[in-house]
Enzyme design. Structure first.
Site, PDB file in Angstrom:
ATOM      1  NE  ARG A  27      -3.540  -0.094   2.787  1.00  0.00           N
ATOM      2  CZ  ARG A  27      -4.801  -0.019   2.394  1.00  0.00           C
ATOM      3  NH1 ARG A  27      -5.317  -1.014   1.713  1.00  0.00           N
ATOM      4  NH2 ARG A  27      -5.537   1.027   2.669  1.00  0.00           N
ATOM      5  CE  LYS A 492       2.862   1.493 -14.378  1.00  0.00           C
ATOM      6  NZ  LYS A 492       1.486   1.811 -14.557  1.00  0.00           N
TER       7      LYS A 492
HETATM    8  O1  M6R Z   1      -6.762   2.360  -7.513  1.00  0.00           O
HETATM    9  P1  M6R Z   1      -6.872   3.341  -8.627  1.00  0.00           P
HETATM   10  O2  M6R Z   1      -6.938   2.735  -9.968  1.00  0.00           O
HETATM   11  O3  M6R Z   1      -8.012   4.322  -8.414  1.00  0.00           O
HETATM   12  O4  M6R Z   1      -5.540   4.195  -8.542  1.00  0.00           O
HETATM   13  C1  M6R Z   1      -5.296   5.277  -9.382  1.00  0.00           C
HETATM   14  C2  M6R Z   1      -3.836   5.661  -9.374  1.00  0.00           C
HETATM   15  O5  M6R Z   1      -3.435   6.021  -8.090  1.00  0.00           O
HETATM   16  C3  M6R Z   1      -2.939   4.524  -9.882  1.00  0.00           C
HETATM   17  O6  M6R Z   1      -3.300   4.107 -11.152  1.00  0.00           O
HETATM   18  C4  M6R Z   1      -1.463   4.981  -9.918  1.00  0.00           C
HETATM   19  O7  M6R Z   1      -1.285   5.961 -10.868  1.00  0.00           O
HETATM   20  C5  M6R Z   1      -0.549   3.774 -10.163  1.00  0.00           C
HETATM   21  N1  M6R Z   1       0.559   3.809  -9.266  1.00  0.00           N
HETATM   22  C6  M6R Z   1       0.003   3.743 -11.530  1.00  0.00           C
HETATM   23  O8  M6R Z   1       0.842   2.659 -11.742  1.00  0.00           O
END
Ligand code: M6R
Length: 615
Positions: A27, A492
């Site tokens: 997390r 990424k």
């Molecule tokens: O859990 P979620 O899809 O709502 O999260 C959104 C972004 O926090 C998440 O996609 C974040 O950008 C990732 N670390 C990307 O790899």
């Protein structure tokens, strides 16, 4: 964001809590702590750093003993990451210990009030204010712990998942949730508490998920007593059987979760199709759409709100919805949408996309749309998550647990679900004819196999990674459906290798970024045969003539781009709308290998949290 774990039962709590914290490491966090009750004393050990640092510190202390304990990984919001600010926090008398995931917004005012009553504070956190507020209630009113927690929570504004332990009531733990998830694992004469089920799935698969605004008193020897925080109404707890298995949350022989999850994509997409895409019958069956089909067919426009990678999936969906279903689409960052007073009404449909289903900004977008009477549809991965509960309808991606902070299989399964929806609506509206619809279904069915072919390029991609790993900057270019893929490729790289990277529509390069190009600059270009190929080839020539280093993702058998590029990575041919499902894979592997070669923490990159549950 913060993770919380708790145990009460007959086993040694220390091992369960520490292992639980390890399972929640994904997390994102910067400090960790535990509180254990050894039958006499409530002992706390906490530290800045990782769970492994906590273990070292706890080894020679009393915190390893006890059958009841709580633990926490903290992602700092109020107060810097240090030992003092780490959780658990004690109340002034040392009677109560609390762990908290969320933010208490009015903590300043409460702190002053408590200071005036003689309370002293040892940290900069909002959480220490809350535990003392609970103690203040216990000092002044003739109530039990559960009631005191409830009275205190009714005075705070903010978001929380909390667990409170009182050493005068060692047989119980009080928990509550508003805006942050909390699950209770129900075993034989034992209970577990956690932010999600991963810390307790090896002990029990029976769980109660607290709903928004609920609290529970968990006492050994009886069923948890759940009630509404606001009006005290008792709730009959629903104990559900979880489908999660231990293999899904372990690395299974891979060096990192991210790599495992990249490799899981063919299976994840097959799982996304299962029961929905009936190729032989020429049908797409999706209960969330079928139940609300008139809503979907009558909307004026679709607004998509999401964050990060999920926002990129929304951008891909914009192309496919407009292309196939001819419905106007706007894609919004949830964080901007919630504050910019957007025009929304009952003829709009909001689609929110979220892997975790807990992202605070996306939750806020849902609230706003509902206040304006729009129908809200969720595309989520985590079953039972807050977003899946708050939306009017939805479709799960069925990717399975995604533990690496960098989202991979969540992205491709989100695109898969959104493509199925677009096709289904296109067919229902007649904007796509039967033969094209069948052609799409047949081609979709080949995608998992084609991803397997791309994964076989892993060794070659690792070599490409080696050649650009020392770059300080990187550009990613794509057009049409592959423009969002370029954005995703750049994200990424940034998040796990800390190399600065930008994604652009290839044709926009001339309007600014071309100035950056020199012999030091790797430019990753998506140049598949379907999708503005000739135009992208021209863009590649522009880069080449400025000595940029070209790494191109091309269709199998391409020879033109091969002549111009330093490296090419081939992907199989497919319909243009489905190319993102293939072109994304080499970009994931490229970032993965670069981050590994640079010695970065791939699964837990610095400063990042898997689900962003605060603003
Ligand atoms: O859990 P979620 O899809 O709502 O999260 C959104 C972004 O926090 C998440 O996609 C974040 O950008 C990732 N670390 C990307 O790899």
């Amino acid at each position: 964001m913060c993770g919380i774990v708790g145990y009460i039962g007959q086993r040694d709590a220390y091992d369960i809590v520490i292992k639980g914290l390890q399972r929640l490491e994904y997390r994102g966090y910067d400090s960790a702590g535990i509180a254990m009750y050894d039958g006499m004393n409530l002992n706390i050990c906490k530290t800045k750093g990782k769970v492994s640092d906590l273990e070292k510190k706890a080894k020679n202390s009393n915190t390893v003993f006890g059958k009841v304990g709580i633990g926490h990984t903290r992602w700092a919001t109020h107060g810097e990451p240090n030992d003092q600010n780490s959780h658990p926090h004690f109340s002034n008398s040392g009677r109560l210990a609390i762990i908290h995931n969320g933010i208490i917004e009015n903590y300043d005012a409460i702190k002053i009030l408590l200071q005036n009553r003689g309370f002293r504070f040892h940290s900069d956190t909002d959480t220490e204010v809350l535990v003392n507020l609970i103690e203040d209630v216990l000092n002044n009113e003739d109530v039990k712990l559960g009631k005191a927690v409830q009275i205190a929570l009714n005075q705070v504004v903010g978001a929380y998942a909390i667990a409170v332990f009182d050493k005068e009531k060692p047989n119980e733990i009080v928990v509550a949730r508003l805006g942050s998830p909390l699950a209770i694992g129900v075993g034989e004469d034992e209970f577990f508490i956690a932010s999600d089920a991963s810390p307790f799935i090896e002990y029990t698969n029976s769980a109660i998920y607290l709903e928004e605004g609920e609290m529970g008193v968990i006492r050994l020897g009886r069923k948890p007593r759940i009630r509404k925080i606001q009006d005290d109404k008792l709730v009959d707890p629903y104990i559900q059987e979880l489908q999660l298995s231990i293999d899904q949350i372990e690395k299974g022989g891979y060096e990192h979760f991210m790599l495992k999850e990249i490799y899981e994509q063919p299976t994840a997409i097959r799982d996304t199709f299962r029961g929905r895409m009936l190729v032989d019958e020429g049908l797409i069956r999706m209960a969330g759409i079928d139940d609300n089909i008139q809503k979907f067919l009558n909307v004026n426009r679709i607004i998509i709100a999401a964050c990060g990678t999920s926002w990129h999936a929304g951008l891909v969906a914009e192309y496919i919805f407009e292309d196939i279903a001819r419905i106007p689409v706007e894609v919004e960052y949830a964080s901007e949408f919630r504050y910019r007073n957007p025009v929304i009404n009952s003829n709009d449909l909001l689609i929110v996309i979220s892997q975790s289903g807990e992202t605070a900004d996306t939750m806020a977008a849902i609230k706003l749309a509902k206040e304006n009477n729009a129908f809200v549809f969720g595309v989520c991965n985590v079953v039972g998550s807050s977003i899946s509960r708050e939306t009017n309808g939805g479709a799960y991606t069925h990717a399975g647990p995604e533990i690496g902070v960098a989202s991979t299989k969540a992205f491709t399964t989100q695109i898969t679900v959104l493509s199925l929806i677009a096709l289904k609506l296109g067919r229902a509206k007649g904007t796509i004819d039967n033969s094209h619809f069948h052609m799409y279904l047949n081609e979709m069915a080949t995608i998992p196999g084609k991803i397997e072919r791309v994964l076989k390029e892993n060794n070659h991609i690792e070599q490409v990674a080696k050649s650009i790993k020392d770059a300080k900057n990187c550009l990613y270019l794509g057009r049409g459906y592959n423009f969002p893929v370029a954005l995703e490729g750049a994200l990424k790289l940034k998040e796990i290798s800390y190399i600065h990277a930008e994604g652009y529509p290839a044709a926009e390069m001339k309007h600014g970024p071309i100035a950056l190009i020199d012999e030091e600059m790797p430019v990753v270009v998506i140049a598949t045969r379907k999708g503005h190929y000739q135009k992208v080839v021209s863009n590649i020539q522009e880069i080449k003539s400025r000595k940029g280093r070209i790494i191109a993702i091309v269709s199998e058998g391409d020879t033109t781009v091969k002549e111009l590029a330093e490296h090419v990575i081939e992907v199989p041919e497919t319909i243009e709308a489905l190319t993102p499902l293939l072109t994304t894979i080499p970009l994931q592997l490229l970032s993965y290998h670069i981050a590994v070669m640079l010695g970065k923490n791939v699964d837990q990159p610095r400063n990042l949290a898997k689900s962003v549950t605060v603003e």
